[in-house]
Design a protein around this motif. Structure first.
Motif, PDB file in Angstrom:
ATOM      1  N   ASN A 266      -5.293  37.675   9.191  1.00  9.40           N
ATOM      2  CA  ASN A 266      -4.519  36.636   8.487  1.00  9.40           C
ATOM      3  C   ASN A 266      -3.025  36.972   8.617  1.00  9.40           C
ATOM      4  O   ASN A 266      -2.429  37.588   7.731  1.00  9.40           O
ATOM      5  N   PRO A 267      -2.395  36.572   9.736  1.00  8.18           N
ATOM      6  CA  PRO A 267      -1.001  36.962  10.004  1.00  8.18           C
ATOM      7  C   PRO A 267       0.004  36.478   8.958  1.00  8.18           C
ATOM      8  O   PRO A 267       1.114  37.032   8.883  1.00  8.18           O
ATOM      9  N   ASN A 268      -0.348  35.494   8.151  1.00  4.28           N
ATOM     10  CA  ASN A 268       0.596  34.928   7.185  1.00  4.28           C
ATOM     11  C   ASN A 268       0.421  35.484   5.770  1.00  4.28           C
ATOM     12  O   ASN A 268       1.022  34.960   4.831  1.00  4.28           O
ATOM     13  N   ASN A 269      -0.387  36.515   5.627  1.00 10.79           N
ATOM     14  CA  ASN A 269      -0.607  37.080   4.296  1.00 10.79           C
ATOM     15  C   ASN A 269       0.664  37.784   3.825  1.00 10.79           C
ATOM     16  O   ASN A 269       1.067  38.810   4.379  1.00 10.79           O
ATOM     17  N   LYS A 270       1.309  37.196   2.798  1.00 12.84           N
ATOM     18  CA  LYS A 270       2.604  37.685   2.335  1.00 12.84           C
ATOM     19  C   LYS A 270       2.528  39.103   1.776  1.00 12.84           C
ATOM     20  O   LYS A 270       3.391  39.946   2.050  1.00 12.84           O
TER      21      LYS A 270
END
Length: 382
Positions: free
Chosen positions: A46-50
């Motif tokens: 999940n590359p967008n996991n903050k």
């Protein structure tokens, strides 16, 4: 539990799971390796996991600074083995680099640095230290210091497998650190049992050959010692203090056996119909058991070859009872069960000859011989 509490509990649980998955909890506890590992894995899926992004950026910066400061501390140390610690720190920094390199989205967040040259230099220096200490130990020319030298040389190879002359140093260290044990010929217990002693010697040397393969101990017989000009450090002797055979003993027991409702014949009535005739059958059943008791004592001894001082001694005892059973009966065989019928078909056998009984004794006591050898030379592993 009402709905509000359930929602609160589920929310807290979800938060905890998310924190663990992104590595935040590990980061807060100072476990940087776990934190970075979890953050990278989460960003791979999940590359967008903050949260994982934050852990990666903060974690790599803090972890790298932590490792580099430790390296500087080790370099100022006077510890002979400081380069091994420095090597491990650089290895961990390179682990960070490789893990982040395998995560494309991670590369846009941090710029990991590679320390392969520094790691190799630390490995080379760590190996040099181990070799130098090993040579110093080897120069003392004792069994114990030679074994220590061998360990240092092996450790050096873990850091650098291309050390000039290391094979020769390992061979020399093993040669000096090896205890040489002469196995004395086992005295013949009696002329009739000569082959049995050879049986024990052959069995023992087969075991010792495999046992000493990866140890600082070597076993050889008198002929090998003379042919190779080897001076022993220890002498191992085995001698039968005693071996006795008891008289064969026969115990017989006769019992009457009855069996009811056994078909003993038939009769035909006036109408020509046939019927089975039942009756009780009997037999006198005699069971016999022949036994022969044998026992012996084997003296196990290891002496110092230079002083003749006894280093260890054990009296290894063993015993064996040979048994044979057979039976006979008088009467109706139908009174006997299958086992009794089978037993009645056996014939009386003579007891084994002394040679066979002596071999049986050796097989029983031999495990104790191996056990005592393993115990005494337990600290000889390479």
């Amino acid at each position: 539990m009402n709905t509000l509490y359930k929602n609160i509990l589920l929310g807290a649980l979800a938060f905890c799971v998310a924190a663990c998955a992104t590595g935040k909890n590990a980061f807060d506890k100072g476990d940087y390796n776990t934190a970075l590992d979890r953050a990278v894995k989460r960003l791979q899926s999940n590359p967008n996991n903050k949260k994982a992004q934050d852990v990666l950026m903060d974690g790599y910066s803090v972890a790298s600074d932590f490792r580099l400061k430790r390296i500087q501390q080790f370099k100022r140390s006077q510890n002979d083995f400081k380069w091994e610690s420095i090597y491990r720190e650089y290895a961990q920094l390179n682990n960070y680099y490789r893990d982040i390199q395998r995560c494309p989205s991670c590369m846009s967040l941090v710029s990991p640095k590679e320390y392969l040259i520094e790691q190799e230099e630390a490995a080379s220096k760590a190996a040099t230290v181990q070799v130098d200490i090993g040579k110093e130990s080897l120069s003392l020319n004792t069994i114990e210091t030679a074994r220590q030298a061998y360990s240092h040389f092996e450790m050096a190879l873990r850091f650098n497998n291309d050390i000039p002359g290391i094979d020769s140093l390992l061979t020399q260290a093993r040669l000096i650190g090896t205890v040489r044990v002469l196995i004395e010929p086992i005295p013949i217990h009696s002329r009739s049992l000569k082959l049995t002693n050879e049986y024990l010697e052959n069995k023992m040397f087969e075991y010792l050959d495999a046992y000493s393969r990866d140890r600082f101990v070597q076993f050889f017989n008198a002929q090998e010692s003379e042919e190779r000009g080897v001076e022993p450090d220890h002498i191992l002797s085995l001698e039968f203090d005693d071996f006795v055979l008891g008289q064969a003993k026969i115990v017989s027991k006769t019992v009457e056996i009855k069996r009811d409702s056994v078909i003993v014949g038939q009769y035909t009535d006036d109408n020509g119909k046939k019927f089975d005739v039942y009756n009780t059958v009997k037999a006198d059943f005699t069971s016999n058991e022949k036994s022969l008791f044998s026992a012996g004592v084997l003296n196990f001894e290891i002496r110092d070859a230079y002083t003749n001082k006894v280093l260890t001694q054990r009296k290894l005892r063993s015993e064996d009872v040979w048994k044979h059973s057979w039976a006979s009966f008088n009467g109706d065989s139908r009174a006997l069960d299958k086992d009794e019928i089978r037993m009645s078909k056996r014939k009386e056998l003579p007891p084994p000859d002394p040679q066979t009984l002596f071999i049986s004794f050796i097989d029983r006591v031999y495990g104790q011989v191996e056990g005592n050898i393993r115990q005494f030379y337990r600290n000889t592993e390479l």
